[in-house]
Design a protein around this motif. Structure first.
Motif, PDB file in Angstrom:
ATOM      1  N   GLN A 292     -70.810   2.072 -31.866  1.00  0.00           N
ATOM      2  CA  GLN A 292     -71.848   2.554 -30.953  1.00  0.00           C
ATOM      3  C   GLN A 292     -71.597   2.078 -29.520  1.00  0.00           C
ATOM      4  OE1 GLN A 292     -72.317   1.238 -33.927  1.00  0.00           O
ATOM      5  NE2 GLN A 292     -73.719   2.508 -35.113  1.00  0.00           N
ATOM      6  N   ARG A 330     -69.782  10.473 -45.522  1.00  0.00           N
ATOM      7  CA  ARG A 330     -70.296  11.538 -44.655  1.00  0.00           C
ATOM      8  C   ARG A 330     -71.182  12.509 -45.435  1.00  0.00           C
ATOM      9  NH1 ARG A 330     -64.893  12.772 -40.986  1.00  0.00           N
ATOM     10  NH2 ARG A 330     -65.513  11.482 -39.193  1.00  0.00           N
ATOM     11  N   TYR A 333     -74.447  10.417 -46.190  1.00  0.00           N
ATOM     12  CA  TYR A 333     -75.215  10.001 -45.009  1.00  0.00           C
ATOM     13  C   TYR A 333     -74.702  10.748 -43.780  1.00  0.00           C
ATOM     14  CZ  TYR A 333     -75.941   6.178 -48.335  1.00  0.00           C
ATOM     15  OH  TYR A 333     -76.215   5.443 -49.458  1.00  0.00           O
ATOM     16  N   PRO A 334     -74.938  12.044 -43.707  1.00  0.00           N
ATOM     17  CA  PRO A 334     -74.322  12.864 -42.650  1.00  0.00           C
ATOM     18  C   PRO A 334     -74.754  12.516 -41.244  1.00  0.00           C
ATOM     19  CG  PRO A 334     -75.986  14.112 -43.868  1.00  0.00           C
ATOM     20  CD  PRO A 334     -75.764  12.843 -44.631  1.00  0.00           C
ATOM     21  N   LYS A 335     -75.876  11.841 -41.071  1.00  0.00           N
ATOM     22  CA  LYS A 335     -76.373  11.527 -39.731  1.00  0.00           C
ATOM     23  C   LYS A 335     -75.983  10.131 -39.256  1.00  0.00           C
ATOM     24  CE  LYS A 335     -80.422  14.562 -40.112  1.00  0.00           C
ATOM     25  NZ  LYS A 335     -81.918  14.647 -40.021  1.00  0.00           N
ATOM     26  N   ASP A 336     -75.297   9.370 -40.096  1.00  0.00           N
ATOM     27  CA  ASP A 336     -75.016   7.972 -39.767  1.00  0.00           C
ATOM     28  C   ASP A 336     -73.574   7.750 -39.324  1.00  0.00           C
ATOM     29  OD1 ASP A 336     -77.599   6.915 -40.263  1.00  0.00           O
ATOM     30  OD2 ASP A 336     -77.228   7.079 -42.406  1.00  0.00           O
ATOM     31  N   THR A 337     -73.395   6.723 -38.521  1.00  0.00           N
ATOM     32  CA  THR A 337     -72.094   6.397 -37.944  1.00  0.00           C
ATOM     33  C   THR A 337     -71.194   5.718 -38.965  1.00  0.00           C
ATOM     34  OG1 THR A 337     -73.104   6.107 -35.774  1.00  0.00           O
ATOM     35  CG2 THR A 337     -70.942   5.098 -36.106  1.00  0.00           C
TER      36      THR A 337
END
Length: 433
Positions: A292, A330, A333-337
């Protein structure tokens, strides 16, 4: 697994030396000893289930429960989320394959927010109900309950912490190189690749407590061997602006900096140095980066001057296991880094899962049976470049480190600049000696 007796003198010395020991010991008094249910089945009192498999604490009905003591809301919230989700993914896939010995595996998660009182309370709550802990974030918190673990609980704990003070226990097992070993390898990289030589000064910015002081042991040792001088700067997790530390290190004339703190401190240090024209390489321990950061103003400076020592290849590694983990994570958890917390969580869960499989083959799913199974794992490879040897409780499972560099074009934000390996100094070094 070795008994706790041969390691007792060393364990006592390490425990007494810990910065947080006094305050956390008081919490132990308040929380009391771990309370087992009557008829508890730890160790020799294990039950014998269908098929002749012995079971004990943490195994009930058709479920085998593991604990995860994590940080989802504190200073390591990003790491805790990634580690926990990776372990939940591992457990779902393990159960889809049939579980272990016919048991479904459950992961009981508690968020302690990196707060010592909550961490001790969460351990006290979960300990009687679980076979062991696949995750425990915070070296000081593990240290706070270690006497209970070694003295009677005897459930396997795989900490998400790499302080060398955690070594010496047959039940608390560090996965990968400890911070002191990792720092030795990091400085070896500075010496061999960045022109740091005998007579030079290097800075070391480190967190007070087990993490930073363990890393500092490594830099002090490497300095003695290599003829360097370490200029020390101790900081707290709440210190987010490194302006004063950069000024002090610049005045001292350091040629490079080691940072054993969190991602925020690392980004501030590198960014402030770059803004002031203080152009020196900075290398951090594995806890001192999060992808991040590449979305912040510090990104250009990080890409130019920052490196990270890691106990394994990164999430974006070109291995079959890494590629599969990326795809599976992915999807889940498609929205997570994607970050190296995913690797750390998956690796620990995989190690625990392999110990469970071996304990099942030995027909002993008690806590002591799982501990013995881990002891026999002397060349375990999770697919991230480093083989783990758990045969010696006095040693980390590996002395190898990978040197990484931030790169936002790479999956997970980190690319490999030096492949897994242990420096000659690290090979000869005995943590805590």
């Amino acid at each position: 697994m070795n008994t706790g007796t041969p390691h007792a003198p060393r364990t006592a010395r390490a425990y007494a030396a810990r910065t947080a020991a006094g305050a956390l010991a008081a919490l132990l008094v308040l929380s009391g000893c771990s309370s087992k249910a009557e008829g508890g089945t730890d160790g020799a009192g294990g039950r014998t289930a269908a098929g002749g498999v012995r079971t004990g604490d943490g195994v009930s009905g058709k479920t085998l429960t593991l604990g995860a003591l994590t940080d989802m809301t504190g200073v390591y919230a990003t790491l805790g989320k990634s580690v926990t989700q990776a372990q939940q993914l591992y457990v779902r896939q393990l159960n889809a394959e049939g579980g272990v010995c016919g048991y479904k595996v459950a992961l009981a998660v508690r968020d302690h927010g990196y707060d010592p009182q909550r961490a001790v309370a969460a351990y006290t709550e979960l300990e009687p109900e679980v076979l062991g802990f696949a995750q425990f974030i915070g070296s000081p918190f593990v240290a706070a309950v270690r006497q209970r673990i070694d003295g009677g609980d005897k459930g396997l704990v795989l900490p998400q912490g790499w302080a060398h003070s955690l070594l010496g226990s047959p039940y608390v097992r560090v996965v990968g190189s400890t911070y002191d070993v990792e720092t030795i390898n990091a400085i070896d990289f500075l010496v061999k690749e960045k022109g740091i030589g005998r007579g030079d000064r290097i800075g070391h910015v480190y967190f007070e407590g087990d993490y930073g002081e363990s890393a500092l042991e490594g830099s002090r040792h490497m300095a003695r061997v290599s003829g360097l001088t370490v200029v020390e700067q101790k900081v707290k997790p709440t210190d987010n602006d490194m302006t004063a530390q950069v000024a002090a290190l610049r005045k001292a004339g350091v040629k490079a900096i080691v940072v054993s703190a969190g991602p925020r401190q690392a980004a501030s240090l590198v960014g402030v140095a770059a803004a002031g024209g203080f152009d020196v390489p900075v290398i951090g321990n594995n806890s001192a980066f999060a992808p991040q950061l590449l979305a912040t103003q510090a990104a250009p400076a990080l890409a130019r001057n920052y490196y990270v020592a890691s106990p394994s290849l990164p999430i974006g590694a070109d291995t079959p296991q890494a590629r599969k983990l990326v795809a599976d994570y992915r999807k889940a958890y498609p929205k997570d880094t994607l970050d190296n917390g995913v690797v750390a969580g998956w690796t620990a869960a995989s190690v625990f899962g392999e110990a469970l499989r071996r304990a099942c083959a030995d027909k002993d799913l008690t806590r002591e049976g799982v501990d013995r199974a881990l002891l026999a794992m002397d060349a375990y490879d999770t697919g991230f470049g480093v083989r783990q040897d758990f045969g010696d409780p006095d040693a980390p499972s590996s002395k190898e480190s990978v040197i990484l560099r931030p790169d936002k074009a790479v999956t997970g934000g980190m690319k490999v600049v030096r492949e897994p390996g242990a420096s000659a100094v690290a090979e000869e070094y005995t943590p805590g000696a």
